[in-house]
Design a protein around this motif. Structure first.
Motif, PDB file in Angstrom:
ATOM      1  N   LYS A  91       0.829  -1.212   0.000  1.00  0.00           N
ATOM      2  CA  LYS A  91       0.000   0.000   0.000  1.00  0.00           C
ATOM      3  C   LYS A  91       0.859   1.257   0.000  1.00  0.00           C
ATOM      4  CE  LYS A  91      -2.371  -0.303   3.668  1.00  0.00           C
ATOM      5  NZ  LYS A  91      -3.263  -0.020   4.780  1.00  0.00           N
ATOM      6  N   ASN A  92       1.848   1.290   0.884  1.00  0.00           N
ATOM      7  CA  ASN A  92       2.696   2.477   1.007  1.00  0.00           C
ATOM      8  C   ASN A  92       3.506   2.729  -0.262  1.00  0.00           C
ATOM      9  OD1 ASN A  92       1.717   2.782   3.600  1.00  0.00           O
ATOM     10  ND2 ASN A  92       3.500   1.850   4.569  1.00  0.00           N
ATOM     11  N   THR A  93       4.016   1.664  -0.863  1.00  0.00           N
ATOM     12  CA  THR A  93       4.785   1.796  -2.101  1.00  0.00           C
ATOM     13  C   THR A  93       3.903   2.348  -3.215  1.00  0.00           C
ATOM     14  OG1 THR A  93       6.278   0.007  -1.480  1.00  0.00           O
ATOM     15  CG2 THR A  93       6.135   0.535  -3.834  1.00  0.00           C
ATOM     16  N   LEU A  94       2.715   1.789  -3.354  1.00  0.00           N
ATOM     17  CA  LEU A  94       1.809   2.260  -4.407  1.00  0.00           C
ATOM     18  C   LEU A  94       1.388   3.699  -4.166  1.00  0.00           C
ATOM     19  CD1 LEU A  94      -0.272  -0.986  -4.892  1.00  0.00           C
ATOM     20  CD2 LEU A  94       1.258   0.066  -6.574  1.00  0.00           C
ATOM     21  N   ASP A  95       1.146   4.066  -2.913  1.00  0.00           N
ATOM     22  CA  ASP A  95       0.814   5.461  -2.582  1.00  0.00           C
ATOM     23  C   ASP A  95       1.907   6.403  -3.073  1.00  0.00           C
ATOM     24  OD1 ASP A  95      -1.669   5.521  -1.386  1.00  0.00           O
ATOM     25  OD2 ASP A  95      -0.890   5.223   0.639  1.00  0.00           O
ATOM     26  N   GLU A  96       3.128   6.035  -2.771  1.00  0.00           N
ATOM     27  CA  GLU A  96       4.266   6.888  -3.124  1.00  0.00           C
ATOM     28  C   GLU A  96       4.471   6.962  -4.641  1.00  0.00           C
ATOM     29  OE1 GLU A  96       8.532   8.228  -1.599  1.00  0.00           O
ATOM     30  OE2 GLU A  96       7.160   7.079  -0.356  1.00  0.00           O
ATOM     31  N   GLN A 102      -4.721  -2.425  -7.324  1.00  0.00           N
ATOM     32  CA  GLN A 102      -3.905  -3.268  -6.447  1.00  0.00           C
ATOM     33  C   GLN A 102      -3.846  -2.712  -5.023  1.00  0.00           C
ATOM     34  OE1 GLN A 102      -0.214  -4.744  -7.999  1.00  0.00           O
ATOM     35  NE2 GLN A 102      -1.074  -4.995 -10.047  1.00  0.00           N
ATOM     36  N   LYS A 103      -3.813  -1.408  -4.897  1.00  0.00           N
ATOM     37  CA  LYS A 103      -3.801  -0.797  -3.564  1.00  0.00           C
ATOM     38  C   LYS A 103      -5.072  -1.190  -2.801  1.00  0.00           C
ATOM     39  CE  LYS A 103      -3.932   3.624  -1.319  1.00  0.00           C
ATOM     40  NZ  LYS A 103      -4.120   5.032  -1.506  1.00  0.00           N
ATOM     41  N   ASN A 104      -6.198  -1.227  -3.497  1.00  0.00           N
ATOM     42  CA  ASN A 104      -7.452  -1.638  -2.855  1.00  0.00           C
ATOM     43  C   ASN A 104      -7.396  -3.096  -2.409  1.00  0.00           C
ATOM     44  OD1 ASN A 104      -8.633   0.893  -3.076  1.00  0.00           O
ATOM     45  ND2 ASN A 104      -9.551   0.445  -5.055  1.00  0.00           N
ATOM     46  N   ARG A 142       7.987   2.369 -17.852  1.00  0.00           N
ATOM     47  CA  ARG A 142       8.823   1.161 -17.844  1.00  0.00           C
ATOM     48  C   ARG A 142       9.594   1.025 -16.532  1.00  0.00           C
ATOM     49  NH1 ARG A 142      12.519  -0.232 -22.814  1.00  0.00           N
ATOM     50  NH2 ARG A 142      10.727  -1.493 -23.280  1.00  0.00           N
ATOM     51  N   ASN A 143      10.220   2.099 -16.075  1.00  0.00           N
ATOM     52  CA  ASN A 143      10.997   2.052 -14.845  1.00  0.00           C
ATOM     53  C   ASN A 143      10.097   1.798 -13.635  1.00  0.00           C
ATOM     54  OD1 ASN A 143      13.458   2.269 -13.293  1.00  0.00           O
ATOM     55  ND2 ASN A 143      12.784   4.306 -12.667  1.00  0.00           N
ATOM     56  N   LEU A 144       8.978   2.509 -13.566  1.00  0.00           N
ATOM     57  CA  LEU A 144       8.063   2.313 -12.442  1.00  0.00           C
ATOM     58  C   LEU A 144       7.524   0.885 -12.420  1.00  0.00           C
ATOM     59  CD1 LEU A 144       6.061   5.679 -12.534  1.00  0.00           C
ATOM     60  CD2 LEU A 144       7.999   5.090 -11.078  1.00  0.00           C
ATOM     61  N   ALA A 145       7.139   0.372 -13.587  1.00  0.00           N
ATOM     62  CA  ALA A 145       6.604  -0.986 -13.672  1.00  0.00           C
ATOM     63  C   ALA A 145       7.668  -2.018 -13.283  1.00  0.00           C
ATOM     64  CB  ALA A 145       6.070  -1.259 -15.066  1.00  0.00           C
ATOM     65  N   THR A 146       8.897  -1.767 -13.683  1.00  0.00           N
ATOM     66  CA  THR A 146       9.996  -2.675 -13.312  1.00  0.00           C
ATOM     67  C   THR A 146      10.161  -2.710 -11.800  1.00  0.00           C
ATOM     68  OG1 THR A 146      11.142  -2.295 -15.406  1.00  0.00           O
ATOM     69  CG2 THR A 146      12.479  -3.097 -13.561  1.00  0.00           C
ATOM     70  N   MET A 147      10.143  -1.548 -11.181  1.00  0.00           N
ATOM     71  CA  MET A 147      10.273  -1.469  -9.731  1.00  0.00           C
ATOM     72  C   MET A 147       9.102  -2.175  -9.037  1.00  0.00           C
ATOM     73  SD  MET A 147      11.583   2.472  -9.455  1.00  0.00           S
ATOM     74  CE  MET A 147      11.316   2.589  -7.696  1.00  0.00           C
ATOM     75  N   LEU A 148       7.904  -1.968  -9.555  1.00  0.00           N
ATOM     76  CA  LEU A 148       6.724  -2.600  -8.962  1.00  0.00           C
ATOM     77  C   LEU A 148       6.764  -4.119  -9.119  1.00  0.00           C
ATOM     78  CD1 LEU A 148       4.113   0.066 -10.051  1.00  0.00           C
ATOM     79  CD2 LEU A 148       4.711  -0.515  -7.687  1.00  0.00           C
ATOM     80  N   ALA A 149       7.237  -4.584 -10.269  1.00  0.00           N
ATOM     81  CA  ALA A 149       7.361  -6.034 -10.485  1.00  0.00           C
ATOM     82  C   ALA A 149       8.368  -6.625  -9.491  1.00  0.00           C
ATOM     83  CB  ALA A 149       7.790  -6.332 -11.922  1.00  0.00           C
TER      84      ALA A 149
END
Length: 143
Positions: free
Chosen positions: A20-25, A42-44, A90-97
């Motif tokens: 949750k915190n990562t997605l918020d940021e 995903q946050k939900n 791309r960078n954000l999605a890579t980090m999230l993956a």
């Protein structure tokens, strides 16, 4: 001393709070509406699973121990340093993956570390693991 049941539920609370915190940021870092929509979805899911873990802990008479301030700050600093020069989808999605993959590993560890946790806690852990496995695949579609 905490039971395996309580320990697994605490792991679920920390894992879901990290998500949750990562997605918020990260939500504020993108203009990609499709990516933002997926982040919100995903946050939900993290919020729902977090609330279930909190409820289960309360039923045990235990208090949820969320992410420490140091852990939150470490995540925030890591995100800032890795997105300072590159806020691309791309960078954000890579980090999230990568984060979702770590979440899956944490679920697998909890499964092995707390074998006598209640069937309900184990089911919630599996649900979180499945959600994060799917999330990792979804983020890879943005890469």
């Amino acid at each position: 001393m905490q039971s395996d049941n309580e320990k697994m539920l605490q792991e679920i609370v920390q894992n879901t709070e990290m998500g949750k915190n990562t997605l918020d940021e990260m939500m504020g870092l993108t203009r990609d509406q499709r990516l933002k929509n997926e982040m919100m979805r995903q946050k939900n899911e993290y919020r729902r699973l977090n609330q279930q873990a909190h409820t289960a802990l309360a039923a045990l008479g235990a208090q949820a121990e969320g992410q420490s301030a140091a852990a939150k700050m470490g995540v925030s600093m890591g995100i800032r340093s890795r997105t300072m020069l590159d806020k691309s989808t791309r960078n954000l999605a890579t980090m999230l993956a990568e984060g979702s993959g770590q979440g899956v590993l944490n679920c697998k560890r909890a499964e092995k570390d707390y074998p006598t946790a209640s069937p309900g806690a184990q089911q919630l852990n599996r649900e979180l693991c499945d959600m994060q496995t799917h999330a990792e695949q979804t983020w890879r579609e943005f890469v």
